[in-house]
Design a protein around this motif. Structure first.
Motif: not given
Length: 263
Positions: A218-233
């Motif tokens: 959840m921590n990494m997913a939140g950061k990736l989402k804020r960065q606009g990443s398309k990587t799924q978690v």
């Protein structure tokens, strides 16, 4: 013990509240490993937040509830390295000076395992039947890696899947910055740590980021989402069980899978 061990699933707070699909995936994998799975209704938090905050009194009270809830089963399995480590490593220390609860904590410790470790190290699972069309990378959560020695096990099962391509990220064994209450107490440090982690995720160029602990995910997913990443978690159990019909973590509200196994 019979050929069909009686396994109690420790669902964990985060799976129960935020990602029930992880619990369903765990049940499916355990049943495929030849286990009879039950979900004790009396279970609650393992007490880790209180324990890590120095509140030993409340941690002991919660631990006593957990010990009672899981008595009588051949094994207790949790889809979380941190929760499994709390029970397996810290319960005995928590009750070290207690002649009554100490032996009960030790006995529960001996029967408690993290999910993927249990599948491979105890049940001897070498392959899962599910397939996955895509590339994945894996983050080694601190508790699972350092307290329980979980590293090769998830990679071995992922490698057995048809269609899946594994891409190792740099510093996969470095903390993501979550650390439970650490992320709250030291937000700036935590943010720098997770920023380094997501940079390594991006460099791996994988479609999906996997791990075995929902807090880290959840921590990494939140950061990736804020960065606009398309990587799924996703939790590794969901991919291993072939149960990826739910939206990735952080991308929509998870629901119970239809016709999922009942605990």
């Amino acid at each position: 013990m019979s050929d069909t061990p009686r396994v109690a699933l420790f669902v964990t707070c985060l799976a129960d509240l935020f990602r029930p699909s992880v619990g369903f995936a765990a049940v499916k994998l355990l049943e495929e490993a030849g286990c009879a799975v039950e979900v004790p209704r009396a279970q609650t938090c393992c007490g880790q937040p209180a324990y890590n905050s120095g509140d030993k009194a409340d941690a002991r009270g919660i631990a006593e509830v957990t010990i009672r809830a899981f008595e009588g089963y051949d094994y207790v399995v949790a889809p979380s390295g941190s929760c499994a480590a709390m029970v397996k490593k810290h319960y005995p220390a928590l009750f070290a000076d207690d002649p009554i609860w100490g032996p009960r904590a030790q006995e529960l410790s001996a029967r408690t395992f993290e999910l993927v470790s249990f599948l491979t190290d105890v049940r001897g699972m070498k392959k899962v039947e599910a397939s996955f069309d895509g590339t994945v990378t894996y983050h080694d959560s601190c508790s699972g890696l350092r307290e329980l020695g979980i590293a090769a096990q998830p990679r071995a099962l992922l490698a057995s899947m048809d269609g899946l391509e594994f891409k190792e990220m740099s510093d996969s064994d470095v903390c993501c910055g979550f650390g439970g209450t650490f992320a709250v107490k030291y937000a700036d440090i935590s943010n720098k740590m997770v920023s380094k982690k997501t940079a390594n995720v991006a460099s791996a160029e994988a479609d999906v980021l996997l791990a075995g602990d929902l807090g880290c995910l959840m921590n990494m997913a939140g950061k990736l989402k804020r960065q606009g990443s398309k990587t799924q978690v996703r939790h590794v159990a969901e991919v291993l069980a072939g149960m990826t019909d739910q939206p990735p973590i952080g991308e929509g509200k998870g629901k119970k899978p239809r016709n999922g196994p009942k605990g």
